[in-house]
Design a protein around this motif. Structure first.
Motif, PDB file in Angstrom:
ATOM      1  N   GLY A 472     -22.860   5.806 -15.068  1.00 59.82           N
ATOM      2  CA  GLY A 472     -22.827   5.140 -16.361  1.00 59.82           C
ATOM      3  C   GLY A 472     -23.736   5.901 -17.319  1.00 59.82           C
ATOM      4  O   GLY A 472     -24.489   6.791 -16.910  1.00 59.82           O
ATOM      5  N   ASP A 473     -23.681   5.523 -18.593  1.00 63.92           N
ATOM      6  CA  ASP A 473     -24.510   6.228 -19.578  1.00 63.92           C
ATOM      7  C   ASP A 473     -25.997   5.940 -19.363  1.00 63.92           C
ATOM      8  O   ASP A 473     -26.838   6.835 -19.505  1.00 63.92           O
ATOM      9  CB  ASP A 473     -24.090   5.860 -21.011  1.00 63.92           C
ATOM     10  CG  ASP A 473     -24.076   4.371 -21.267  1.00 63.92           C
ATOM     11  OD1 ASP A 473     -23.539   3.631 -20.424  1.00 63.92           O
ATOM     12  OD2 ASP A 473     -24.599   3.944 -22.314  1.00 63.92           O
ATOM     13  N   GLY A 474     -26.314   4.700 -18.974  1.00 66.83           N
ATOM     14  CA  GLY A 474     -27.716   4.368 -18.718  1.00 66.83           C
ATOM     15  C   GLY A 474     -28.248   5.199 -17.557  1.00 66.83           C
ATOM     16  O   GLY A 474     -29.345   5.771 -17.615  1.00 66.83           O
ATOM     17  N   THR A 475     -27.458   5.279 -16.522  1.00 67.14           N
ATOM     18  CA  THR A 475     -27.829   6.046 -15.337  1.00 67.14           C
ATOM     19  C   THR A 475     -27.961   7.523 -15.673  1.00 67.14           C
ATOM     20  O   THR A 475     -28.897   8.193 -15.238  1.00 67.14           O
ATOM     21  CB  THR A 475     -26.762   5.826 -14.258  1.00 67.14           C
ATOM     22  OG1 THR A 475     -26.824   4.457 -13.868  1.00 67.14           O
ATOM     23  CG2 THR A 475     -26.980   6.705 -13.059  1.00 67.14           C
ATOM     24  N   GLN A 499     -19.175   6.272 -20.544  1.00 67.97           N
ATOM     25  CA  GLN A 499     -20.021   5.899 -21.681  1.00 67.97           C
ATOM     26  C   GLN A 499     -19.577   4.550 -22.243  1.00 67.97           C
ATOM     27  O   GLN A 499     -18.463   4.419 -22.752  1.00 67.97           O
ATOM     28  CB  GLN A 499     -19.904   7.003 -22.754  1.00 67.97           C
ATOM     29  CG  GLN A 499     -20.430   6.653 -24.135  1.00 67.97           C
ATOM     30  CD  GLN A 499     -21.935   6.456 -24.210  1.00 67.97           C
ATOM     31  OE1 GLN A 499     -22.471   5.499 -23.658  1.00 67.97           O
ATOM     32  NE2 GLN A 499     -22.623   7.349 -24.911  1.00 67.97           N
ATOM     33  N   ASN A 500     -20.436   3.534 -22.122  1.00 66.21           N
ATOM     34  CA  ASN A 500     -20.124   2.246 -22.759  1.00 66.21           C
ATOM     35  C   ASN A 500     -21.303   1.771 -23.615  1.00 66.21           C
ATOM     36  O   ASN A 500     -21.433   0.594 -23.915  1.00 66.21           O
ATOM     37  CB  ASN A 500     -19.697   1.199 -21.728  1.00 66.21           C
ATOM     38  CG  ASN A 500     -20.754   0.988 -20.652  1.00 66.21           C
ATOM     39  OD1 ASN A 500     -21.918   1.350 -20.838  1.00 66.21           O
ATOM     40  ND2 ASN A 500     -20.370   0.401 -19.538  1.00 66.21           N
ATOM     41  N   HIS A 501     -22.175   2.697 -23.946  1.00 65.46           N
ATOM     42  CA  HIS A 501     -23.272   2.442 -24.881  1.00 65.46           C
ATOM     43  C   HIS A 501     -24.212   1.331 -24.421  1.00 65.46           C
ATOM     44  O   HIS A 501     -24.551   0.436 -25.196  1.00 65.46           O
ATOM     45  CB  HIS A 501     -22.734   2.176 -26.292  1.00 65.46           C
ATOM     46  CG  HIS A 501     -21.936   3.334 -26.819  1.00 65.46           C
ATOM     47  ND1 HIS A 501     -22.533   4.443 -27.387  1.00 65.46           N
ATOM     48  CD2 HIS A 501     -20.607   3.583 -26.802  1.00 65.46           C
ATOM     49  CE1 HIS A 501     -21.590   5.319 -27.710  1.00 65.46           C
ATOM     50  NE2 HIS A 501     -20.415   4.822 -27.361  1.00 65.46           N
ATOM     51  N   GLY A 502     -24.598   1.398 -23.189  1.00 67.13           N
ATOM     52  CA  GLY A 502     -25.609   0.445 -22.716  1.00 67.13           C
ATOM     53  C   GLY A 502     -25.327  -0.041 -21.318  1.00 67.13           C
ATOM     54  O   GLY A 502     -24.583   0.580 -20.561  1.00 67.13           O
ATOM     55  N   TYR A 503     -25.937  -1.161 -21.005  1.00 70.68           N
ATOM     56  CA  TYR A 503     -25.882  -1.707 -19.650  1.00 70.68           C
ATOM     57  C   TYR A 503     -24.835  -2.813 -19.561  1.00 70.68           C
ATOM     58  O   TYR A 503     -25.147  -3.986 -19.782  1.00 70.68           O
ATOM     59  CB  TYR A 503     -27.229  -2.306 -19.261  1.00 70.68           C
ATOM     60  CG  TYR A 503     -28.432  -1.393 -19.359  1.00 70.68           C
ATOM     61  CD1 TYR A 503     -28.302  -0.006 -19.370  1.00 70.68           C
ATOM     62  CD2 TYR A 503     -29.711  -1.933 -19.408  1.00 70.68           C
ATOM     63  CE1 TYR A 503     -29.417   0.813 -19.446  1.00 70.68           C
ATOM     64  CE2 TYR A 503     -30.829  -1.117 -19.481  1.00 70.68           C
ATOM     65  CZ  TYR A 503     -30.677   0.251 -19.511  1.00 70.68           C
ATOM     66  OH  TYR A 503     -31.778   1.054 -19.582  1.00 70.68           O
ATOM     67  N   ALA A 504     -23.612  -2.459 -19.229  1.00 67.64           N
ATOM     68  CA  ALA A 504     -22.580  -3.488 -19.088  1.00 67.64           C
ATOM     69  C   ALA A 504     -22.996  -4.485 -18.013  1.00 67.64           C
ATOM     70  O   ALA A 504     -22.875  -5.699 -18.178  1.00 67.64           O
ATOM     71  CB  ALA A 504     -21.250  -2.840 -18.718  1.00 67.64           C
ATOM     72  N   SER A 505     -23.487  -3.972 -16.920  1.00 72.16           N
ATOM     73  CA  SER A 505     -23.835  -4.828 -15.779  1.00 72.16           C
ATOM     74  C   SER A 505     -24.946  -5.816 -16.140  1.00 72.16           C
ATOM     75  O   SER A 505     -24.773  -7.028 -16.062  1.00 72.16           O
ATOM     76  CB  SER A 505     -24.307  -3.952 -14.624  1.00 72.16           C
ATOM     77  OG  SER A 505     -25.320  -3.059 -15.100  1.00 72.16           O
TER      78      SER A 505
HETATM   79 MG   LIG Z   1     -23.363   1.799 -19.502  1.00 74.77          MG
END
Ligand SMILES: [Mg+2]
Ligand SMILES: Cc1ncc(C[n+]2csc(CCOP(=O)(O)OP(=O)(O)O)c2C)c(N)n1
Length: 628
Positions: A472-475, A499-505
């Protein structure tokens, strides 16, 4: 008179490590396949010099971050079934303490890795040296003591001759299937450079047999009795099945008895997804099939599992009347969990013994039971198909469709690596593991940043495989730097960057526990001070490219399929970059959680979302079972 050779402590250690082997099932391999290192004043003149001196005997890899060097070593060790690992040398101070997270990851996951942090002067003649921590109340402490609680063996070599027992103990722990994890030998920098006359026997080749203990006859008889008495048994395969290479033994057990097999994150892939008894992941991120079986089971047979809260749904999943646990585990600590009947043995040996004994009785589950789970398994497969399917290929994919595109491309030789974010849950539910090594999700420590360096380690252990780091992008932002190592050494890993611009989880979790997604999106601050403004203008694909890696940008499902195929065929490190939408991850995501996970909610709050979340929380808590 014993013959001796005069070498420094660091030279002696490198020569010793190059001569250590493991053996299991008649196969022998190097125990320490290579050494990773980042040099500073704490190891440059000691281990650094020794690695040059013995470059022919000990391969070296240049890391960029000490933590990620450990991740690479862990990835290598897991792919090598714990029979081979890497060493990691660091300087003192920050270089050494950067190891702590990696060490914890290795120890939590029972994966061997040898850590060689430099340490401050044993002689203390120049105290305090650069980067030394001084404690007015304790003269014998250094920052390396932080590594004690996360190491399965810790030693500080303060005299040259002490290296001999320390090194032998380190090898014992690394190769012991019960004990293994991070092993730390702290090496004061002055001692590393000190010469000593070493007995030559110290450098002779040494083979550490990795044992496969069988079951105690009384425990085995009791295990057979409870399995025969069970109407609805469910087997849960944990990481121990892989570590022991017990997949074939499990296949035989499952076919012979008809007992369905669910898996933890570490155990997934123990059976192929299309095996008639495989019912997929179990627990909070499990399949409906496995979780329903878990709810009804009167006997849960845990094989090589630690029963984490994700597996037990925080002790709300196993609700069958009088449900009991039978735990086949090489570690008595895990064998006794949930007040279970322990069957302390190597997973392969234990499963073989169980199959043999049960076959003598012609034991098999009823056709009705087998018919039920077979039908449920087919229903779940259809749900996976529906998630993977992309009817409109010219739009941005959902995360499930990203996985669908990869699923359509890979074969048995691909390995997919992941550790944190929304992907582990999606993968546990959806992924169709085609071979025993394919599913490499580190969920014991679920450490953001594991994926890219681990992919390098896996690729070093299995150069013929296509190795994918799913991030993910955060990772990605947590730990992208080992890309440079892959580029430098031409290690052709693949990265799939979502890339989803942050922490979806954590955003989704936050919403469900009254946290209102606070601080989980990568956005500018809005007028009310929350980070809900416009997305940030970061370009992670350009960032990957700036580190020297080839990047393929995919905007649509169609692009993505083409980019993944191109990356898969590439013989240089290649990244596929794709944008998804955080909102899609929830609304058009995989089936929701089939079982609970306990994340405590504020007992008192003024904001309505937290008050509501607490009500729901208390209802869930009331369903918790204590297995005594
Ligand atoms: Mg993300
Ligand atoms: C080192 C580390 N810090 C914090 C966490 C807690 N955590 C778990 S998932 C996550 C967010 C992951 O974001 P991303 O990689 O973008 O994945 P997404 O949730 O968007 O799928 C965080 C902060 C963690 N697992 N590891």
């Amino acid at each position: 008179m014993t013959s001796t050779t005069r070498l420094t402590v660091a030279q002696a250690l490198v020569r010793f490590l190059a001569a250590q082997y493991t053996e299991r099932d008649g196969v022998r391999q190097r125990l320490i396949g290579a050494t990773w290192g980042i040099f500073g004043h704490g190891n440059v003149a000691g281990l650094g010099q020794a690695l040059v001196e013995y470059a022919d005997d000990m391969p070296y890899h240049q890391g960029r971050n000490e933590q990620s060097m450990v991740h690479a070593a862990v990835g290598y060790a897991r792919q090598s079934n714990r029979l081979s690992t890497h060493a990691v040398t660091t300087s003192i101070g920050p270089g050494a303490t950067n190891l702590v997270t990696g060490a914890a990851l290795a120890t939590v996951n029972h994966l061997p890795v040898l850590l060689l942090p430099g340490d401050t002067f044993a002689t203390r003649v120049a105290d305090p040296v650069l980067q030394q921590l001084e404690l007015p109340y304790a003269g014998d402490v250094s920052v390396n003591d932080c590594l004690r609680p996360v190491s399965r063996y810790f030693d500080r070599v303060t005299r040259p001759e002490a290296l001999i027992p320390a090194a032998l103990q380190a090898m014992r722990v690394l190769t012991d299937p019960v004990e293994t994890g991070a092993v730390t030998l702290a090496l004061p920098q002055d001692v590393q450079a000190e010469a000593y006359d070493w007995p030559d026997e110290f450098f002779a080749e040494r083979t550490w047999a990795v044992r496969r203990p069988g079951a105690d006859p009384a425990e085995l008889a009791e295990a057979v009795r409870v399995i025969r008495a069970a109407d609805k048994p469910l087997l849960i395969a944990g990481g121990g099945v892989h570590h022991s290479r017990a997949e074939e033994a499990l296949d035989e057990f499952a076919r012979a008895t008809g007992i369905p097999v669910a898996s933890t994150q570490a155990g997934k892939g123990s059976l192929r997804h299309d095996h008639p008894q495989d019912v997929g992941g179990v627990g909070h991120t499990g399949t409906a099939t496995a979780d329903e079986l878990a709810r009804q089971a009167d006997l849960v047979i845990g094989v090589g599992t630690r029963y984490t809260d994700f597996t037990t749904a925080s002790n709300t999943l196993f609700t069958g009347d009088g449900v009991r646990f039978l735990n086949l585990n090489i570690a008595p600590f895990d064998g006794h969990k949930l007040a279970g009947l322990p069957l302390v043995a190597d997973a392969r040996s234990g499963l073989q013994e169980l199959t043999e004994a049960l076959q003598m009785h012609g034991h098999r589950v009823t056709d009705t039971y087998a018919g039920e789970y077979t039908l449920d398994k087919e229903r779940w497969e259809q749900r996976v198909d529906a998630c993977y399917e992309a009817e409109e290929p010219d739009v941005r994919p959902t995360q499930s469709q990203v996985l669908g595109a990869l699923d359509a491309l890979v074969d048995e030789s691909d390995v997919i690596i992941n550790a944190a974010g929304s992907l582990p849950g999606d993968l546990h539910k959806l992924w169709r593991a085609r071979s025993r090594d394919q599913y490499h999700v580190e969920y014991g420590y679920s450490c953001m940043g594991y994926e890219i360096p681990a992919a390098i380690g896996v690729k070093l252990a299995a150069p013929e495989r296509n190795v994918w780091a799913l991030v993910g992008d955060g990772t990605y932002l947590m730990m992208p730097t080992e890309i440079v190592t892959a580029v430098q050494e031409g290690i052709a890993i693949k990265i799939l960057l979502v890339q989803n611009h942050g922490y979806a989880s954590i955003g989704g979790l936050s919403e469900s526990v009254g946290g209102e997604r606070f601080g989980t999106a990568y956005r500018y601050p809005a007028e009310d001070g929350t980070y809900t403004g416009a997305p940030l203008p970061v370009d992670l694909a350009a960032n990957v490219a700036s580190l020297g890696m080839r990047v393929l940008r995919a905007k649509t499902v169609r692009d993505l399929r083409a980019a993944l195929a191109q990356a898969r065929a590439a013989d240089t490190p290649t990244c596929v970059y794709v944008e998804t939408d955080i909102a899609d991850t929830v609304s058009a995501g995989p089936p929701p959680a089939q079982a609970w996970w306990d994340v405590p909610v504020a007992e008192t709050a003024t904001r309505p979302s937290a008050v509501k979340a607490r009500e729901l929380y208390e209802r869930h808590v009331s369903t918790r079972r204590r297995h005594l």
